[in-house]
Design an enzyme around this catalytic site. Structure first.
Site, PDB file in Angstrom:
ATOM      1  N   HIS A   1      -0.098   1.592   2.841  1.00 10.21           N
ATOM      2  CA  HIS A   1       0.475   2.002   1.556  1.00 10.21           C
ATOM      3  C   HIS A   1       0.719   0.789   0.659  1.00 10.21           C
ATOM      4  O   HIS A   1       1.547  -0.064   0.967  1.00 10.21           O
ATOM      5  CB  HIS A   1       1.809   2.710   1.840  1.00 10.21           C
ATOM      6  CG  HIS A   1       2.454   3.312   0.657  1.00 10.21           C
ATOM      7  ND1 HIS A   1       3.792   3.129   0.379  1.00 10.21           N
ATOM      8  CD2 HIS A   1       1.975   4.126  -0.320  1.00 10.21           C
ATOM      9  CE1 HIS A   1       4.114   3.798  -0.702  1.00 10.21           C
ATOM     10  NE2 HIS A   1       3.033   4.413  -1.158  1.00 10.21           N
ATOM     11  N   ARG A   2      -0.057   0.706  -0.420  1.00 10.67           N
ATOM     12  CA  ARG A   2       0.008  -0.443  -1.342  1.00 10.67           C
ATOM     13  C   ARG A   2      -0.269  -1.742  -0.594  1.00 10.67           C
ATOM     14  O   ARG A   2       0.326  -2.789  -0.881  1.00 10.67           O
ATOM     15  CB  ARG A   2       1.353  -0.505  -2.068  1.00 10.67           C
ATOM     16  CG  ARG A   2       1.728   0.791  -2.769  1.00 10.67           C
ATOM     17  CD  ARG A   2       3.086   0.707  -3.461  1.00 10.67           C
ATOM     18  NE  ARG A   2       3.691   2.039  -3.546  1.00 10.67           N
ATOM     19  CZ  ARG A   2       4.947   2.279  -3.881  1.00 10.67           C
ATOM     20  NH1 ARG A   2       5.744   1.270  -4.194  1.00 10.67           N
ATOM     21  NH2 ARG A   2       5.422   3.510  -3.915  1.00 10.67           N
TER      22      ARG A   2
ATOM     23  N   GLU B   1      -4.381   2.146   0.643  1.00  7.80           N
ATOM     24  CA  GLU B   1      -4.018   2.975  -0.504  1.00  7.80           C
ATOM     25  C   GLU B   1      -3.472   2.062  -1.583  1.00  7.80           C
ATOM     26  O   GLU B   1      -2.704   1.138  -1.307  1.00  7.80           O
ATOM     27  CB  GLU B   1      -2.958   4.003  -0.090  1.00  7.80           C
ATOM     28  CG  GLU B   1      -2.555   4.980  -1.171  1.00  7.80           C
ATOM     29  CD  GLU B   1      -1.425   4.514  -2.077  1.00  7.80           C
ATOM     30  OE1 GLU B   1      -1.188   5.167  -3.105  1.00  7.80           O
ATOM     31  OE2 GLU B   1      -0.777   3.483  -1.762  1.00  7.80           O
TER      32      GLU B   1
ATOM     33  N   ASP C   1      -2.907   1.787  -6.317  1.00  7.55           N
ATOM     34  CA  ASP C   1      -2.667   2.531  -7.550  1.00  7.55           C
ATOM     35  C   ASP C   1      -3.285   1.790  -8.730  1.00  7.55           C
ATOM     36  O   ASP C   1      -3.243   0.559  -8.790  1.00  7.55           O
ATOM     37  CB  ASP C   1      -1.158   2.657  -7.803  1.00  7.55           C
ATOM     38  CG  ASP C   1      -0.376   3.011  -6.550  1.00  7.55           C
ATOM     39  OD1 ASP C   1      -0.233   4.209  -6.281  1.00  7.55           O
ATOM     40  OD2 ASP C   1       0.078   2.085  -5.840  1.00  7.55           O
TER      41      ASP C   1
ATOM     42  N   HIS D   1       1.948  -0.165  -8.766  1.00  5.35           N
ATOM     43  CA  HIS D   1       2.464   1.182  -8.557  1.00  5.35           C
ATOM     44  C   HIS D   1       3.190   1.719  -9.777  1.00  5.35           C
ATOM     45  O   HIS D   1       2.887   2.798 -10.277  1.00  5.35           O
ATOM     46  CB  HIS D   1       3.400   1.243  -7.347  1.00  5.35           C
ATOM     47  CG  HIS D   1       3.973   2.608  -7.137  1.00  5.35           C
ATOM     48  ND1 HIS D   1       5.190   2.993  -7.658  1.00  5.35           N
ATOM     49  CD2 HIS D   1       3.477   3.693  -6.500  1.00  5.35           C
ATOM     50  CE1 HIS D   1       5.428   4.249  -7.350  1.00  5.35           C
ATOM     51  NE2 HIS D   1       4.407   4.698  -6.642  1.00  5.35           N
TER      52      HIS D   1
ATOM     53  N   GLU E   1      -5.242   5.762  -6.054  1.00 11.27           N
ATOM     54  CA  GLU E   1      -4.442   6.745  -6.783  1.00 11.27           C
ATOM     55  C   GLU E   1      -4.516   6.465  -8.275  1.00 11.27           C
ATOM     56  O   GLU E   1      -4.212   5.363  -8.727  1.00 11.27           O
ATOM     57  CB  GLU E   1      -2.978   6.718  -6.325  1.00 11.27           C
ATOM     58  CG  GLU E   1      -2.131   7.735  -7.075  1.00 11.27           C
ATOM     59  CD  GLU E   1      -0.656   7.698  -6.726  1.00 11.27           C
ATOM     60  OE1 GLU E   1       0.146   8.251  -7.517  1.00 11.27           O
ATOM     61  OE2 GLU E   1      -0.290   7.126  -5.697  1.00 11.27           O
TER      62      GLU E   1
ATOM     63  N   LYS F   1      -2.908   6.733 -11.637  1.00  8.33           N
ATOM     64  CA  LYS F   1      -1.499   6.884 -12.010  1.00  8.33           C
ATOM     65  C   LYS F   1      -1.362   7.485 -13.404  1.00  8.33           C
ATOM     66  O   LYS F   1      -0.939   6.824 -14.361  1.00  8.33           O
ATOM     67  CB  LYS F   1      -0.794   5.532 -11.926  1.00  8.33           C
ATOM     68  CG  LYS F   1      -0.713   4.951 -10.526  1.00  8.33           C
ATOM     69  CD  LYS F   1       0.194   5.758  -9.620  1.00  8.33           C
ATOM     70  CE  LYS F   1       1.640   5.578 -10.012  1.00  8.33           C
ATOM     71  NZ  LYS F   1       2.551   6.207  -9.007  1.00  8.33           N
TER      72      LYS F   1
ATOM     73  N   ASP G   1       3.906   1.930   5.098  1.00  9.66           N
ATOM     74  CA  ASP G   1       4.153   0.548   4.670  1.00  9.66           C
ATOM     75  C   ASP G   1       3.958  -0.440   5.806  1.00  9.66           C
ATOM     76  O   ASP G   1       3.923  -1.652   5.572  1.00  9.66           O
ATOM     77  CB  ASP G   1       5.602   0.404   4.166  1.00  9.66           C
ATOM     78  CG  ASP G   1       5.895   1.224   2.923  1.00  9.66           C
ATOM     79  OD1 ASP G   1       4.944   1.676   2.257  1.00  9.66           O
ATOM     80  OD2 ASP G   1       7.094   1.412   2.619  1.00  9.66           O
TER      81      ASP G   1
END
Length: 244
Positions: A8-9, A35, A37, A50, A112, A114, A229
């Site tokens: 995640h990120r 992943e 954004d 993000h 993703e 945004k 994370d």
């Protein structure tokens, strides 16, 4: 099939989120996917971050869309996480993709869009055009909380998997799945724990799965993936539950 571990990120729990060090750590931790954004800057550049605002993760203030790329590159995206990362810069989409190519990353790249708070005009077309002109070694997946972005990307690149993000409102995800626009759901793990048995047969990759308890829950039920994370921890727990 093993449950895929999506960082995640990047490795957000151990590095400044959505920075090149976070993505390198995710790869080194053995994540199956990454992943991240994407937003648009004032001058139409694809920016990896993000939040819509730069305030939380950098030493700057204001909205990404109100800054040019040159202005964003002056900001420090690491010092708020730890002084050891002072001087870390906000990356562009191209910089992240080139890093993954350099590391020969062949897993999932979950981008993703945004657009759920700021509807960046034309961002879907810019993202699709970028990947139409760049050969990449990884598997691209699009996701968004904003259904219209997913619909637009499906028109532009129907061969690319799209998935629907949501916290609690599943109606849009169900409609997009019924229309064969999305293949899977990326819901909040708290929602999943209550509702997953009621869902149609879909590919589930819950977020943000950070506790050992939630990781074991996802592994026991053989979800397609989890978004975390802590990809290093997730990999250790997966070995205990699923082997491999």
């Amino acid at each position: 099939m093993l449950t895929q571990i999506i960082a995640h990120r990047g490795s957000k729990g151990t590095r400044p989120e959505n920075t090149l060090p976070a993505f390198i750590a995710a790869i080194e931790d053995g994540a199956d996917g990454i992943e991240t954004d994407v937003h648009l800057s004032r001058d139409g550049q694809l920016i990896i971050m993000h939040d819509e605002l730069v305030d939380r993760t950098t030493n700057g203030t204001g909205r990404i869309v109100d800054h040019t790329l040159a202005e964003l590159k002056q900001l420090d995206a690491g010092v708020k996480y730890a002084s050891a990362y002072a001087g870390t810069r906000i990356p562009t989409l191209d910089e992240v993709v080139q890093l993954l190519i350099q590391y020969n990353f062949t897993g999932i790249f979950n981008l993703e869009i945004k657009t759920n708070k700021i509807h960046y005009e034309g961002i879907e077309d810019l993202v699709a055009d970028y990947f139409n002109h760049h050969q990449v070694p990884f598997t691209l997946i699009y996701s968004s909380f904003y259904g219209k972005s997913i619909e637009r990307l499906h028109i532009l690149q129907p061969e690319v998997e799209s998935d629907s993000l949501f916290k609690t409102k599943v109606q849009t995800a169900k409609r997009l799945h019924a229309q064969h626009i999305v293949l899977g759901y990326h819901p909040d793990i708290r929602w999943v724990r209550v509702h997953w048995l009621l869902l149609p047969k879909v590919q589930l990759r819950p977020w943000t799965v950070n506790t050992e308890r939630d990781m074991r829950f996802c592994y026991r039920h053989r979800f397609a993936g989890l978004i975390t994370d802590y990809p290093g921890l997730a990999r250790r727990i997966r070995k205990q539950v699923q082997g491999g």
